[in-house]
Scaffold this active site. Structure first.
Site, short mmCIF file in Angstrom:
data_model
loop_
_atom_site.label_atom_id
_atom_site.label_comp_id
_atom_site.label_asym_id
_atom_site.label_seq_id
_atom_site.Cartn_x
_atom_site.Cartn_y
_atom_site.Cartn_z
N GLU A 181 6.62 0.83 0.98
CA GLU A 181 6.23 -0.18 0.01
C GLU A 181 7.25 -0.09 -1.14
OE1 GLU A 181 2.26 0.31 -1.56
OE2 GLU A 181 2.57 -1.37 -2.94
N LYS A 186 3.62 8.99 -5.57
CA LYS A 186 4.46 8.10 -6.38
C LYS A 186 3.88 7.92 -7.77
CE LYS A 186 6.07 5.21 -2.65
NZ LYS A 186 5.78 3.93 -2.04
N ARG A 236 1.56 14.74 7.07
CA ARG A 236 2.59 14.50 6.07
C ARG A 236 3.19 15.82 5.60
NH1 ARG A 236 1.88 11.67 1.19
NH2 ARG A 236 1.00 10.00 2.42
P1 ATP Z 1 1.59 6.94 -2.01
O1 ATP Z 1 1.39 8.22 -1.23
O2 ATP Z 1 2.05 7.19 -3.39
O3 ATP Z 1 0.47 5.98 -1.87
P2 ATP Z 1 3.39 6.42 0.10
O4 ATP Z 1 4.18 7.67 -0.04
O5 ATP Z 1 2.38 6.29 1.18
O6 ATP Z 1 2.76 6.14 -1.29
P3 ATP Z 1 4.83 4.27 1.34
O7 ATP Z 1 5.96 3.49 0.80
O8 ATP Z 1 3.64 3.54 1.80
O9 ATP Z 1 4.43 5.25 0.16
O10 ATP Z 1 5.36 5.24 2.48
C1 ATP Z 1 6.15 4.80 3.54
C2 ATP Z 1 5.96 5.69 4.72
O11 ATP Z 1 6.30 7.04 4.39
C3 ATP Z 1 4.54 5.69 5.22
O12 ATP Z 1 4.57 5.48 6.61
C4 ATP Z 1 4.03 7.05 4.88
O13 ATP Z 1 3.11 7.49 5.83
C5 ATP Z 1 5.29 7.90 4.87
N1 ATP Z 1 5.15 9.05 3.98
C6 ATP Z 1 4.84 9.02 2.67
N2 ATP Z 1 4.73 10.27 2.17
C7 ATP Z 1 4.99 11.11 3.20
C8 ATP Z 1 5.04 12.54 3.33
N3 ATP Z 1 4.80 13.35 2.30
N4 ATP Z 1 5.34 13.06 4.55
C9 ATP Z 1 5.60 12.25 5.58
N5 ATP Z 1 5.57 10.91 5.53
C10 ATP Z 1 5.26 10.33 4.36
MG MG Z 2 1.44 4.18 1.42
#
Ligand code: ATP
Ligand code: MG
Length: 553
Positions: free
Chosen positions: A36, A271, A261
């Site tokens: 996003e 974020k 994750r």
């Molecule tokens: P927030 O956790 O702040 O809501 P987000 O990290 O999920 O935001 P996105 O832009 O939706 O932000 O993430 C894009 C992709 O990265 C998603 O598929 C998410 O699952 C993956 N992602 C985010 N954080 C992690 C992490 N710590 N480890 C592995 N994958 C991650």
């Molecule tokens: Mg997300």
């Protein structure tokens, strides 16, 4: 058979895909990374996109970069461009496949209409408060909305009006008609569309209703023919909902696979928190070298190869994974050890005079840029009768295992002569201000005869050395899990950045921003890309050297 370009370690997702391809269940691999655009990418995202792009590479498929831009209030083009740059920086390429959920807004709307016509969606006009109330809890089933049985015609008309801007934000919402008593909260008539009079970074003011992430994500995957929709575990409970939409719409079904994750010690990754660190000025910006963002790591001097190695090494599983920050640092060291040019710099100087070396003489010594890689060439290192060495490389009263400089003792100057400490000069407070030494001028590039000198120390020539700003970075948080306590801000490490000066060999003044060096025996340092000026570099400590002491023992 061709050898793979990078080491491929197996994981459960790779196993699933291999089986699917062998059994004929699937005949190609299409993955995607769906950020996003509401912030910069961090190391957790790197795990996700390395996995997605890596699988596509390994199986000869492709990986799309799709921005899930369904919330105009928080998204913008700055983030889009930064995310693209980060993915490229790690060496991945989406080719033709740059997509945006907003590309599909027309299609999503048609699907919403289709679901209303099928009796599978309705416009709800309860207040947000009532909706929350009626949703129930994990232990209490929800209550049907009084608007749940609106006629198709009425629903279609209301949705149309919502789209045309006839209602203010929050007046109505389009919901899927599934089951208000489902044990899975995601299936209790989830929202599909909301009214939001907001400017979208790509669509402008074309829309005043926006699809919810859950109504956009799975269909975006479907439109793109994504075969494996790989996401983190918190989406496991959303899978039945995505499947429901796909099935009701009768469209191509991607297979969702969840993994754990990445959690990294001494780091926060949400974020919202990263944004707060920036907004409240705990750091200088998203690219502050202490941030777990990829822009921060790049500025700090982490090589992209190190981050890829890290993502490969930590593996992919379904159990909660906590990785120690030292694992990442070790990957950085391993990479830089091979590629970083060696230089000499003194951070805490003490003066050394070589009594038997002519005061007006300057010698240009040949110094290899890398001890194991002659291909990296040599540079000239000025040597004269006045030098600086590191204060802690001298001890007046050394313990037994101290092999560096001490009264009456010998040590080798890196890339130079062996010197011996003849006299210690102190000021009126008893502090050592200068060491008078003699050099064995027959020891350049060779060992002395009849005795062994164990210690090697670095140095710079006093007259030619240049003083520069150096930033010693350390962990941003001093607690292993900053999220654990009351307030993660309390876990901030007050000493995460210390500014000091270093005396560097003159050659380093011309170093280009972004270049990383090993200051021998001190650590890896990268020329800051923001604050350096021509002829006036600022050095960021990228990572310390492990075992500085061990080498000398
Ligand atoms: P927030 O956790 O702040 O809501 P987000 O990290 O999920 O935001 P996105 O832009 O939706 O932000 O993430 C894009 C992709 O990265 C998603 O598929 C998410 O699952 C993956 N992602 C985010 N954080 C992690 C992490 N710590 N480890 C592995 N994958 C991650
Ligand atoms: Mg997300």
């Amino acid at each position: 058979m061709s050898t793979p370009e990078r080491p491929v370690s197996s994981n459960f997702i790779r196993t699933i895909i291999t089986e699917d391809l062998e059994s004929g269940k699937r005949d190609q691999v299409v993955t995607r990374f769906p950020p996003e655009p509401n912030g910069y990418l961090h190391i957790g995202h790197a795990k996700s996109f390395s996995l997605n792009f890596g699988l596509a590479e390994d199986f000869g498929g492709c990986c799309h970069l799709r921005f899930d831009d369904t919330n105009p209030l928080k998204e913008n083009d700055e983030f889009v461009e930064a995310i693209k740059a980060d993915v490229r920086w790690l060496g991945f390429d989406w080719g033709e496949h740059l997509h945006f959920a907003s590309d599909y807004f027309d299609q999503f709307y048609l699907w919403a209409v289709q679901l209303i016509k099928a009796g599978k969606a309705y416009v709800d006009s309860q207040t947000a408060e009532q909706m929350r109330e009626n949703r129930g809890t994990l232990t209490k089933p929800g209550v049907d909305s009084p608007y749940r049985d609106r006629s198709r015609e009425e629903n279609l008309e209301l949705l149309e009006k919502m789209k045309n801007g006839d209602f203010p934000d929050g007046a109505h919402i389009l919901r899927a008609k599934i089951d208000m008593s489902s044990p899975n909260m995601n299936l209790r008539d989830p929202a599909m569309y909301r009214i939001l009079h907001a400017h979208h970074h790509r669509c402008g003011d074309q829309w005043c209703i926006y699809p919810m992430y859950d109504f956009a994500h799975g269909q975006g995957d479907s439109i793109e023919g994504v075969t494996y929709s790989i996401c983190t575990l918190e989406f496991e409970d959303h899978r039945p909902l995505y499947d429901w939409f796909i099935q009701e719409l009768g469209i191509f079904a991607p297979q969702q696979i969840e993994f754990a994750r990445l959690n990294l010690s001494y780091t926060v990754m949400s974020k919202r928190k990263l944004l707060q660190l920036v907004n409240d000025k705990h750091v200088s910006g998203w690219d502050d070298p202490r941030m777990p963002t990829l822009v921060g790591m790049r500025r700090r001097g982490y090589p992209p190869e190190a981050i890829r190695t890290f993502c490969e090494r930590i593996g992919v599983g379904r159990g909660a994974s906590w990785i120690d920050l030292s694992v990442l640092e070790e990957c950085v060291r391993e990479q830089l050890n091979q590629t970083a040019f060696r230089r000499q710099a003194v951070l805490d100087p003490i003066k050394v005079t070589i009594a038997n070396y002519p005061a007006d003489k300057v010698e240009e010594l040949d110094a290899p840029n890398h001890p194991q890689q002659p291909d990296m060439g040599i540079r000239k290192l000025p040597f004269s009768h006045e030098l600086y060495i590191e204060r802690n490389d001298f001890m007046e009263d050394p313990p037994k295992k101290f092999f560096r400089l001490a009264p009456g003792r010998e040590v080798r100057l890196r890339n130079g002569y062996i010197i011996k400490c003849e006299e210690v000069i102190k000021d009126e407070n008893g502090e050592v201000v200068e060491l008078k030494c003699s050099a064995d001028l027959d020891t350049l590039g060779k060992n002395p005869v009849g005795r062994k000198v164990k210690g090697i120390i670095h140095w710079v020539s006093a007259e030619q050395a240049k003083e520069v700003e150096v930033r010693l970075y350390d962990r941003l948080f001093n607690q292993e899990n900053p999220d654990k306590g009351e307030n993660y801000l309390e876990a901030l490490n007050p000493e995460s950045m210390q500014t000091t000066t270093a005396l560097i060999e003159p050659e380093l003044l011309a170093a280009e921003p972004g270049t990383t060096f090993q200051f021998e025996r001190v650590g890896y340092f990268t020329v800051d890309s923001e604050d350096s000026q021509r002829g006036k570099p600022v050095f960021n400590r990228t990572v310390t050297l492990r075992d500085t002491w061990a080498k000398l023992k």
